[in-house]
Design a protein around this motif. Sequence first.
Motif, PDB file in Angstrom:
ATOM      1  N   TYR A 332     -29.422  67.310  15.326  1.00  0.00           N
ATOM      2  CA  TYR A 332     -29.138  68.745  15.404  1.00  0.00           C
ATOM      3  C   TYR A 332     -28.821  69.290  14.010  1.00  0.00           C
ATOM      4  CZ  TYR A 332     -26.922  73.057  17.209  1.00  0.00           C
ATOM      5  OH  TYR A 332     -26.586  74.360  17.490  1.00  0.00           O
ATOM      6  N   GLN A 333     -28.011  68.544  13.253  1.00  0.00           N
ATOM      7  CA  GLN A 333     -27.638  68.992  11.915  1.00  0.00           C
ATOM      8  C   GLN A 333     -28.823  68.984  10.944  1.00  0.00           C
ATOM      9  OE1 GLN A 333     -24.733  70.355  10.756  1.00  0.00           O
ATOM     10  NE2 GLN A 333     -24.309  70.433  12.951  1.00  0.00           N
ATOM     11  N   VAL A 334     -29.691  67.972  11.071  1.00  0.00           N
ATOM     12  CA  VAL A 334     -30.866  67.906  10.203  1.00  0.00           C
ATOM     13  C   VAL A 334     -31.739  69.144  10.386  1.00  0.00           C
ATOM     14  CG1 VAL A 334     -33.040  66.676   9.793  1.00  0.00           C
ATOM     15  CG2 VAL A 334     -30.911  65.396  10.019  1.00  0.00           C
ATOM     16  N   PHE A 335     -31.879  69.604  11.628  1.00  0.00           N
ATOM     17  CA  PHE A 335     -32.762  70.738  11.899  1.00  0.00           C
ATOM     18  C   PHE A 335     -32.094  72.093  11.712  1.00  0.00           C
ATOM     19  CE2 PHE A 335     -35.204  67.446  14.200  1.00  0.00           C
ATOM     20  CZ  PHE A 335     -36.445  67.702  13.669  1.00  0.00           C
ATOM     21  N   CYS A 336     -30.772  72.164  11.816  1.00  0.00           N
ATOM     22  CA  CYS A 336     -30.142  73.485  11.682  1.00  0.00           C
ATOM     23  C   CYS A 336     -29.735  73.801  10.239  1.00  0.00           C
ATOM     24  CB  CYS A 336     -28.943  73.632  12.617  1.00  0.00           C
ATOM     25  SG  CYS A 336     -27.518  72.626  12.187  1.00  0.00           S
ATOM     26  N   GLN A 337     -29.641  72.793   9.370  1.00  0.00           N
ATOM     27  CA  GLN A 337     -29.242  73.064   7.988  1.00  0.00           C
ATOM     28  C   GLN A 337     -30.181  74.043   7.273  1.00  0.00           C
ATOM     29  OE1 GLN A 337     -26.628  72.484   6.144  1.00  0.00           O
ATOM     30  NE2 GLN A 337     -25.478  71.232   7.582  1.00  0.00           N
ATOM     31  N   PRO A 338     -31.519  73.949   7.437  1.00  0.00           N
ATOM     32  CA  PRO A 338     -32.376  74.962   6.793  1.00  0.00           C
ATOM     33  C   PRO A 338     -32.098  76.383   7.291  1.00  0.00           C
ATOM     34  CG  PRO A 338     -33.680  73.045   7.402  1.00  0.00           C
ATOM     35  CD  PRO A 338     -32.330  72.862   8.036  1.00  0.00           C
ATOM     36  N   ILE A 339     -31.746  76.525   8.574  1.00  0.00           N
ATOM     37  CA  ILE A 339     -31.420  77.853   9.118  1.00  0.00           C
ATOM     38  C   ILE A 339     -30.158  78.369   8.440  1.00  0.00           C
ATOM     39  CG2 ILE A 339     -30.872  79.171  11.207  1.00  0.00           C
ATOM     40  CD1 ILE A 339     -32.182  76.879  12.819  1.00  0.00           C
ATOM     41  N   PHE A 340     -29.144  77.511   8.380  1.00  0.00           N
ATOM     42  CA  PHE A 340     -27.897  77.915   7.741  1.00  0.00           C
ATOM     43  C   PHE A 340     -28.133  78.304   6.282  1.00  0.00           C
ATOM     44  CE2 PHE A 340     -25.546  74.740  10.722  1.00  0.00           C
ATOM     45  CZ  PHE A 340     -25.633  75.657  11.758  1.00  0.00           C
ATOM     46  N   GLY A 341     -28.894  77.464   5.576  1.00  0.00           N
ATOM     47  CA  GLY A 341     -29.123  77.707   4.156  1.00  0.00           C
ATOM     48  C   GLY A 341     -29.846  79.016   3.893  1.00  0.00           C
ATOM     49  N   LEU A 342     -30.846  79.336   4.727  1.00  0.00           N
ATOM     50  CA  LEU A 342     -31.618  80.572   4.540  1.00  0.00           C
ATOM     51  C   LEU A 342     -30.720  81.796   4.643  1.00  0.00           C
ATOM     52  CD1 LEU A 342     -34.550  81.884   4.391  1.00  0.00           C
ATOM     53  CD2 LEU A 342     -34.329  82.108   6.874  1.00  0.00           C
TER      54      LEU A 342
END
Length: 474
Positions: A332-342
């Motif tokens: 979950y964290q691997v896939f949501c980190q790009p969303i958070f970063g954007l």
Amino acid sequence: MAMELQTNASLSEENGVIDSKFDDDGKLKRTGTWFTACSHIVTAVIGSGVLSLGWAMAQLGWIAGPIFLFTFSFVTLFTSFLLTECYRAPDGTRNYTYIQIVKTNLGGMKYLLCGVAQYVNLVGITIGYTITAAISMVAVKRSNCFHKEGHEVGCHFANNPYMIIFGIAQIILSQIPDFHNLSWLSIVAALMSMGYAFIAVGLSIAKVAGGGHVQTSLTGTIVGVDLTSTQKMWNSFQALGNIAFAYAFAVVIVEIQDTLKSIPSEKKAMKKAVSVGISVTTMFYSACGLLGYAAFGNSAPGNILTGFGFYEPYWLVDIGNIFVLVHLVGAYQVFCQPIFGLVEEWCSKKWPESDFFTKEYSINIPKIGIYKMNQFRLVWRTVYVILSTVIAMLLPFFNSILGLLGAFAFWPLTVYFPVEMYIAQRKLPSFSAKWIMLKMLSWVCFIVSALAAAGSIEGIVKELKNFEVFRSIS
């Protein structure tokens, strides 16, 4: 931000410490290796999709099933190599995200379409993983119930409370600042994914060795016996989507490559990580899919570890589902980190003078160290996890959701954009032999993805007929 990075780079150069403290772009030196990148890849790739491969093989049969499995594997490996070539622009500057690579190489509307495809898919994956995590938690409770009460008892439980528990855990873990701090979690998650894949394989072997006749065939489920011809068609399309989902890691491949140190080159290290990661996952996929089909035949369940017949030995099923849960926590964290970063990068550029968006507060956590807390990061990430959890509670369709996510992401992100960027970078002449082969690959994958999407949408429509809001039961 750009001025700050340039200042860091120039100051470090003047002081003679650029090699020890900063990279060529002025950011703190990256420390990732091919092994940590491989861990991220295995965490992203060996996800909940592996548990549905027995069902997918049952729909496609002994011939088409393995052919599609290895074809998806080869295509993913080939296009991932194309994508790693694009991390650095021709002038040597870095592209930090997938959409930045597309903007650099293709620009215009394709850049916007890539952003939509990537981030809608990332959101969908986090929702899908919330559903799967809850199903795995409930499966532990069900297996213990079956063990105590007998298999004739229903032992059905609501999924929603467990989605909430998973969401609370993710609110805490989502405060991990970025990908660079995720290596330890990805390594643990990768080990867990291998663990439950081994358990699924072991249970399948035990079931096959235990005897008992199960129906299998070269073409999978039999029309007129197992299902109608229309159902066969839709299920086969959905099975393609499930296999595509099982290889859906292109959405984070650039962000993973951006964690690698410069020596050896990021491209070289990433190609090694991709080769090892996809080889390992394909081995597990083949074992889980083919042995799962051999064990259950044409009635293979959508999720091996939660399907009927795998509640004994209950303790091993419990361990397998706990492994799934721990893996999904990291994935979950691997896939949501790009969303958070954007979102965080956009807001910091939009309101650079606001302490709420930009200021970091140092908090000393005993035995852990200094944690950098940002007010916006705390609020925004908490809100995101809450919203994704609520949506997961509204859409508890395991196989259909996996198939749709796989179909939606596979063609544009895994095939189309890597192919188009390679053609643009190498300036391949139109209708040259290599140009024609790459274009044909892209179009064939588009047709397969469209069929998979159609099958998954049909499955969702069918399940909606008996759907009640916030009443998800396992």
